[in-house]
Design a protein around this motif. Structure first.
Motif: not given
Ligand SMILES: Cc1cc2nc3c(=O)[nH]c(=O)nc-3n(C[C@H](O)[C@H](O)[C@H](O)COP(=O)(O)OP(=O)(O)OC[C@H]3O[C@@H](n4cnc5c(N)ncnc54)[C@H](O)[C@@H]3O)c2cc1C
Length: 352
Positions: A72-73, A109, A277, A280-281, A311, A319, A321, A323
């Motif tokens: 549900t975005p 986000l 991705w 990705s980060w 993150e 990482w 971490e 986030a």
């Molecule tokens: C290929 C890859 C490998 C990685 N390897 C590692 C690793 O080995 N170790 C490590 O620690 N980290 C790793 N990372 C990094 C890690 O995945 C991220 O740092 C972490 O997931 C970030 O978390 P976040 O909650 O900030 O963002 P995200 O995980 O991006 O979460 C954001 C969420 O918001 C949702 N979203 C987006 N727009 C909307 C909207 N409008 N409404 C509602 N929801 C929405 C998305 O669907 C997503 O689920 C890797 C990343 C990638 C891409």
């Protein structure tokens, strides 16, 4: 970031340095301490994997009477039009069409998602410019056997890093390593997986542009394999990314280059799958002041009851971490929650 810095990054980590507008000092400190010396990294994996964290959060929230909506975005924000002290509340608009009126909103986000919401504030604009998103891609190849365990290669499993576009390569293993040795199919099934390319930044962008549909080049067809038959030689396309023949040819060419063997020494893969991705980060850009940006997006100037974490705006970008720490920072700093039990006392020290 200078070209010397990019060379240092590539040589020390095998990852492309990415955009020139990255903050060189932060890259240098992070690369040296995180990657080379492992000083900031205290690697932990929750029992059961990372998914356990969000599953637990959902379950606890529901136990407390919360409602969880998945798929549900969030599509926008508005002022609440009803309810007590409505003007101090935010309404979260969602794709489901039902607005959620709330006293406080925490958005986990990154800027790509935040940008799509209609509202903007000065601190959000600053944050968008400060954190630069990077790309990543992975290309998996499936083989009939673990050719790398045979001559002229002769290694069991492991990882390789090169300055080629494939960047990081992981030799993951065979089906027979994992399936019970008691089953005859388990023993004879030597299907093997290689993560031929794990690339970031510009190489990832190049791999993404080789997708069959984008490049107008033919899709990789795959071929029959004793254990998957001839009808389903390809991995189901769960990620919506169509691997092209060109991608497989290029990866195979670079694997030959990497091992300094003649073309044709490595048997062709029977299947392939890829994922890209676009975000990705993140990395801090030139002139960014992470502490200031984190504080500004932590609690938004124009909307005192809207908090942003994740993150992208953390001191451990790239990482999980990062986030987790930035979420913990918001909860402790603005919601007066006690520190997370069991975490080192200095866990948030770099934030304050
Ligand atoms: C290929 C890859 C490998 C990685 N390897 C590692 C690793 O080995 N170790 C490590 O620690 N980290 C790793 N990372 C990094 C890690 O995945 C991220 O740092 C972490 O997931 C970030 O978390 P976040 O909650 O900030 O963002 P995200 O995980 O991006 O979460 C954001 C969420 O918001 C949702 N979203 C987006 N727009 C909307 C909207 N409008 N409404 C509602 N929801 C929405 C998305 O669907 C997503 O689920 C890797 C990343 C990638 C891409």
């Amino acid at each position: 970031m200078s070209s010397e810095m990019r060379d240092f990054m590539a040589a020390s980590s095998g990852y492309d340095g990415g955009p020139q507008d990255r903050h060189s000092c932060i890259v240098l400190v992070d690369m040296t301490k995180n990657v080379l010396l492992g000083q900031f990294s205290d690697y932990r994996v929750p029992t059961g994997g990372m998914q356990v964290l969000s599953d637990r959060l959902r379950d606890e929230f529901i136990k407390l009477g919360g409602e969880v909506y998945t798929n549900t975005p969030v599509t926008g924000m508005a002022n609440c039009s009803s309810g007590s002290a409505a003007e101090h509340h935010q309404a979260l608009l969602t794709a489901a069409g039902k607005p959620f009126c709330s006293k406080s909103v925490i958005l986990a986000l990154h800027e790509g998602a935040l940008e799509k919401l209609w509202w903007r504030t000065l601190s959000m604009e600053t944050a968008w410019k400060a954190a630069i998103p990077g790309e990543a891609s992975k290309l998996f190849l499936g083989f009939d056997k673990p050719w790398w365990r045979e001559a002229p290669f002769g290694f069991y499993e492991g990882a390789e890093v090169s300055s080629l576009d494939i960047e990081h390569t992981y030799f993951i293993g065979t089906q027979a390593d994992h399936v019970s040795a008691n089953t005859s199919t388990g023993q004879s099934n030597r299907n093997s997986l290689v993560l031929a390319s794990y690339a970031v930044a510009f190489p990832a962008y190049r791999w993404a542009n080789m997708e069959a549909t984008k490049a107008n080049i033919s899709a990789f067809q795959g071929r029959a394999n004793a254990f998957v038959g001839s009808e389903t030689p390809l991995v189901p396309n769960a990620t919506g990314f169509t691997v092209s023949q060109h991608m497989v040819d290029l990866a195979m060419h670079q694997l030959h280059q990497l091992h300094n063997v003649n073309a044709g020494t490595i048997p062709p893969p029977y299947t392939a799958a890829a994922i890209h991705w676009p975000v990705s980060w993140h990395n801090w850009g030139i002139g960014a002041n992470p502490s200031e940006v984190i504080r500004k997006v932590g609690q938004l100037d124009a909307y005192q009851n809207v908090f942003i974490c994740g993150e992208a705006y953390s001191k451990s970008q790239g990482w999980a971490e990062g986030a987790l720490r930035s979420a913990e920072y918001i909860l402790e700093e603005y919601f007066n929650l006690k520190p997370l039990a069991g975490m080192p006392t200095k866990w948030l020290s770099r934030y304050r």
